[in-house]
Design a protein around this motif. Sequence first.
Motif, PDB file in Angstrom:
ATOM      1  N   LEU A 424      52.973  32.381  -0.247  1.00 52.52           N
ATOM      2  CA  LEU A 424      51.671  32.815   0.249  1.00 52.52           C
ATOM      3  C   LEU A 424      51.328  32.109   1.564  1.00 52.52           C
ATOM      4  CD1 LEU A 424      49.263  34.638  -0.455  1.00 52.52           C
ATOM      5  CD2 LEU A 424      48.259  32.696  -1.655  1.00 52.52           C
ATOM      6  N   LEU A 425      51.616  30.809   1.638  1.00 52.12           N
ATOM      7  CA  LEU A 425      51.366  30.067   2.881  1.00 52.12           C
ATOM      8  C   LEU A 425      52.247  30.578   4.013  1.00 52.12           C
ATOM      9  CD1 LEU A 425      51.028  26.422   1.519  1.00 52.12           C
ATOM     10  CD2 LEU A 425      49.210  27.879   2.453  1.00 52.12           C
ATOM     11  N   THR A 426      53.474  30.988   3.673  1.00 54.88           N
ATOM     12  CA  THR A 426      54.359  31.561   4.694  1.00 54.88           C
ATOM     13  C   THR A 426      53.763  32.845   5.263  1.00 54.88           C
ATOM     14  OG1 THR A 426      56.308  30.619   3.622  1.00 54.88           O
ATOM     15  CG2 THR A 426      56.680  32.462   5.110  1.00 54.88           C
ATOM     16  N   ALA A 427      53.226  33.672   4.367  1.00 53.16           N
ATOM     17  CA  ALA A 427      52.599  34.908   4.828  1.00 53.16           C
ATOM     18  C   ALA A 427      51.341  34.616   5.651  1.00 53.16           C
ATOM     19  CB  ALA A 427      52.250  35.784   3.626  1.00 53.16           C
ATOM     20  N   LEU A 428      50.562  33.614   5.235  1.00 51.46           N
ATOM     21  CA  LEU A 428      49.391  33.218   6.009  1.00 51.46           C
ATOM     22  C   LEU A 428      49.793  32.720   7.395  1.00 51.46           C
ATOM     23  CD1 LEU A 428      47.237  31.324   3.352  1.00 51.46           C
ATOM     24  CD2 LEU A 428      46.472  33.257   4.729  1.00 51.46           C
ATOM     25  N   GLY A 561      44.153  36.274  -5.175  1.00 55.65           N
ATOM     26  CA  GLY A 561      43.853  37.655  -4.798  1.00 55.65           C
ATOM     27  C   GLY A 561      43.132  37.750  -3.468  1.00 55.65           C
ATOM     28  N   LEU A 562      42.148  36.880  -3.236  1.00 54.53           N
ATOM     29  CA  LEU A 562      41.419  36.899  -1.970  1.00 54.53           C
ATOM     30  C   LEU A 562      42.327  36.533  -0.803  1.00 54.53           C
ATOM     31  CD1 LEU A 562      38.061  35.209  -3.075  1.00 54.53           C
ATOM     32  CD2 LEU A 562      38.461  37.631  -2.557  1.00 54.53           C
ATOM     33  N   ALA A 563      43.199  35.537  -1.024  1.00 54.17           N
ATOM     34  CA  ALA A 563      44.113  35.140   0.046  1.00 54.17           C
ATOM     35  C   ALA A 563      45.076  36.268   0.383  1.00 54.17           C
ATOM     36  CB  ALA A 563      44.879  33.884  -0.366  1.00 54.17           C
ATOM     37  N   ALA A 564      45.630  36.915  -0.635  1.00 51.77           N
ATOM     38  CA  ALA A 564      46.563  38.018  -0.391  1.00 51.77           C
ATOM     39  C   ALA A 564      45.863  39.188   0.291  1.00 51.77           C
ATOM     40  CB  ALA A 564      47.196  38.462  -1.712  1.00 51.77           C
ATOM     41  N   TRP A 565      44.628  39.476  -0.142  1.00 50.02           N
ATOM     42  CA  TRP A 565      43.863  40.570   0.468  1.00 50.02           C
ATOM     43  C   TRP A 565      43.593  40.277   1.941  1.00 50.02           C
ATOM     44  CZ3 TRP A 565      41.937  45.135  -1.727  1.00 50.02           C
ATOM     45  CH2 TRP A 565      41.040  45.854  -0.939  1.00 50.02           C
ATOM     46  N   ALA A 566      43.290  39.011   2.241  1.00 52.31           N
ATOM     47  CA  ALA A 566      42.994  38.652   3.629  1.00 52.31           C
ATOM     48  C   ALA A 566      44.214  38.794   4.523  1.00 52.31           C
ATOM     49  CB  ALA A 566      42.476  37.210   3.684  1.00 52.31           C
ATOM     50  N   ILE A 567      45.391  38.629   3.951  1.00 51.71           N
ATOM     51  CA  ILE A 567      46.614  38.723   4.762  1.00 51.71           C
ATOM     52  C   ILE A 567      46.992  40.180   4.991  1.00 51.71           C
ATOM     53  CG2 ILE A 567      49.072  38.145   4.842  1.00 51.71           C
ATOM     54  CD1 ILE A 567      48.360  35.683   3.112  1.00 51.71           C
ATOM     55  N   SER A 568      47.151  40.915   3.882  1.00 51.76           N
ATOM     56  CA  SER A 568      47.519  42.332   4.024  1.00 51.76           C
ATOM     57  C   SER A 568      47.405  43.028   2.677  1.00 51.76           C
ATOM     58  CB  SER A 568      48.953  42.476   4.558  1.00 51.76           C
ATOM     59  OG  SER A 568      49.898  42.060   3.590  1.00 51.76           O
ATOM     60  N   TRP A 569      47.139  44.303   2.723  1.00 55.55           N
ATOM     61  CA  TRP A 569      47.075  45.121   1.505  1.00 55.55           C
ATOM     62  C   TRP A 569      48.425  45.202   0.793  1.00 55.55           C
ATOM     63  CZ3 TRP A 569      44.242  46.868  -2.169  1.00 55.55           C
ATOM     64  CH2 TRP A 569      44.603  47.994  -2.902  1.00 55.55           C
ATOM     65  N   PRO A 570      49.564  45.383   1.500  1.00 59.52           N
ATOM     66  CA  PRO A 570      50.861  45.392   0.808  1.00 59.52           C
ATOM     67  C   PRO A 570      51.140  44.078   0.062  1.00 59.52           C
ATOM     68  CG  PRO A 570      51.085  46.342   2.985  1.00 59.52           C
ATOM     69  CD  PRO A 570      49.719  45.756   2.923  1.00 59.52           C
ATOM     70  N   LEU A 571      50.779  42.931   0.654  1.00 63.35           N
ATOM     71  CA  LEU A 571      50.999  41.655  -0.026  1.00 63.35           C
ATOM     72  C   LEU A 571      50.151  41.574  -1.296  1.00 63.35           C
ATOM     73  CD1 LEU A 571      52.282  38.838  -0.082  1.00 63.35           C
ATOM     74  CD2 LEU A 571      50.336  38.021   1.274  1.00 63.35           C
ATOM     75  N   PHE A 572      48.924  42.072  -1.225  1.00 63.53           N
ATOM     76  CA  PHE A 572      48.070  42.073  -2.413  1.00 63.53           C
ATOM     77  C   PHE A 572      48.710  42.896  -3.531  1.00 63.53           C
ATOM     78  CE2 PHE A 572      44.716  43.986  -4.989  1.00 63.53           C
ATOM     79  CZ  PHE A 572      43.998  42.863  -5.384  1.00 63.53           C
ATOM     80  N   PRO A 577      50.845  41.724 -10.177  1.00 61.99           N
ATOM     81  CA  PRO A 577      51.143  41.272 -11.550  1.00 61.99           C
ATOM     82  C   PRO A 577      50.671  39.850 -11.821  1.00 61.99           C
ATOM     83  CG  PRO A 577      53.017  42.443 -10.628  1.00 61.99           C
ATOM     84  CD  PRO A 577      52.050  42.253  -9.506  1.00 61.99           C
ATOM     85  N   VAL A 578      50.886  38.954 -10.858  1.00 62.52           N
ATOM     86  CA  VAL A 578      50.458  37.562 -11.045  1.00 62.52           C
ATOM     87  C   VAL A 578      48.942  37.463 -11.010  1.00 62.52           C
ATOM     88  CG1 VAL A 578      50.529  35.242 -10.067  1.00 62.52           C
ATOM     89  CG2 VAL A 578      52.596  36.653 -10.094  1.00 62.52           C
TER      90      VAL A 578
END
Length: 712
Positions: A424-428, A561-572, A577-578
Amino acid sequence: MDLVRERVAGLAPAQVFPALPEDAPLAMPVQSLAHRPETRRTLPSGLIARRAFVIGGAAALTMVAAYQMYLVLSVGGLTVLEAIVLALFVILFAWIGFSFTNAMGGVFAMIGRRGTPLGIDTAAPLPELTRRTALLMPTYNESPTRVFAGLQATYESIEQTGAIEAFDFFILSDTTDADVWIAEEASFLALRERTGGHSRIFYRRRARNIDRKAGNVGEWVTRFGARYEAMLVLDADSVMTGDCVVRIAGAMERNPQVGLIQTLPVIVGGRTLFARLQQFAGRLYGPLLAQGLAWWHGSESNYWGHNAIIRTEAFASCAGLPHLKGRKPFGGHILSHDFVEAALIRRGGWAVHMVPWLAGSYEEGPPSLTDLATRDRRWCQGNLQHAAVLPSRGLHFVSRLHLLTGIGSYVTAPLWLVMLLAGLLTALQARFVPPDYFPSEYALFPSWPAQDPVRAAWVFVGTMAILLLPKLLAYGLMLFDAEARRGFGGGLRALAGVLAETLISGLAAPVMMVTQSSAVIGILAGRDGGWNPQRRDDGSVAVGQTLRHFAPHTLLGVALGLAAWAISWPLFLWMTPVILGLVLAVPLVIWTARPRRGDPLLLLTPEQGAPPPVLTRANELTAQLGGHAGVAEAVARLASDPKLLEAHRAMLPACGERVPGDYSPERLVARAKLHDAPSFDDALKLLTPKEKAAALGDAKALDRLLALSKAA
């Protein structure tokens, strides 16, 4: 002839059949982990190739996956975070790759098994037994009704084989709850009356729980072990068929080089959705995995702590566990003793085998995710202790592998969590941190995080295939077995069960990941988990307790979930599942822990559809003896039952008098409090649970309690 019968011949009826037989001491020296014993060691032919396939195959799969993951992450060069993700991926893929190759070994074993390993031929008549075996039932604050119903069902099943004369039965209590203790004694006397087994059913309670279950069994060995060729160690929820017991006892007689034979306990008796999920998974996938283990372990198999027969000589001479240096939670006595005992028995030159194809061995599972987490906390601490056992001199490499897998079963949870957070940090970093076009050191090109999304998708698909294929293999093998297929309700019903189990287990997996990670962190921080009795019935949990326990999981899921949403919809979507499992942790725990009655439409197992007679009998006895009701108050029960009181006094060490060297403060404090107590109710309020148990074990304190009770 039974030694106990010889001893009691000629005595008056009231003196016949005491609670314990005469002592038959057997030395059990504490083993050194620093010195290699002199042993003989042979490797049966064929196992080298099998072990090369399982271990080498896992290594080959891991190398391929590692290279592909490197290509995914190395676009534009590896950053520090990407290197961390890659390293963790390699370790974790090796874990699931090893499980996959083991499952493939199970396929080979189930398809190609020939002969009768250890001479156990289930189609042949039962063997004639010439040696004596003791069945040991350790118990710790368990429901006496459940314990004694299961033991009676096992007793009667053995009796039906005609081999009952070869067995004695010992209830080895470490119970600290005074009310449960007296209920155990009453159940013991009643069991003798119902079965007529006065000369072969025995009961012993330890006032001090030294070294927990390992110490409980070890104390029996040093006190009675010389009388028995072997001991069959059960758990408080164990039930076994007479056929299974007699066959493994016969195998122990025929194979003098064998020190331990482990059966495959099938999980039964589930009353909640969570318990039935475990039942279904264990019954459908478990045999494949266990067959794989037996296929490449050979004579270096493992011990799971119960439903296994052990040669008493091998256990006494090799398995005396030392205390580990240091403070708890890593120091002190070894909690997960079974793996270590198997390793030491094998180190001593004795073979350790597993017989997963022999039916008739049963146990129960935790009724809820909360109970699983509680049990896992204790197991986690015990397995992490194995790090201090790994360097022991003289262990077989397969035994060391058992210890490593025990450690890995818990260490992998925080590794999964760290890899998830690092990814997740890599994606951020890729989304919000601009590349450094002017690095302080000379570089021809700028370095910034970038990945290959197409290859990443294929790596994900391959990883999931390796993870899920063992389930599909087990399902496929079941389809080719007509009897098993009927037991699971048919192919379509079983497939629906596989899908349901996979979905719910997938939601529960991130919850257990966080729970186990928390346990590992707590243990590394020095917190001891203690020793709590297990719940084995109703798994329902209070909403408030569940909220307190699993609220951190929910908050973490929301944050991810908020972190993934902030990065991108595909990542969310990728992390759904997690995120979903963590956010739904509280309702998932409550929903799966509710008792469910009636036949399930899904998750049917053969033991549910057509229960073996021994399980039917155990359930009948449980209902007849009071079901799952609680136990009566101990003093009132003793005061109202003179025979029970007489038996209780007779079973106390030294008839309740203080023996030299007993400086228990609970005994002295209990006497003082009872001396001052003006009434029975006041006495019960003054005594702590430990002091009450001590009072019931002290002749003077017991007399005072009974006097107060009569005056009430």
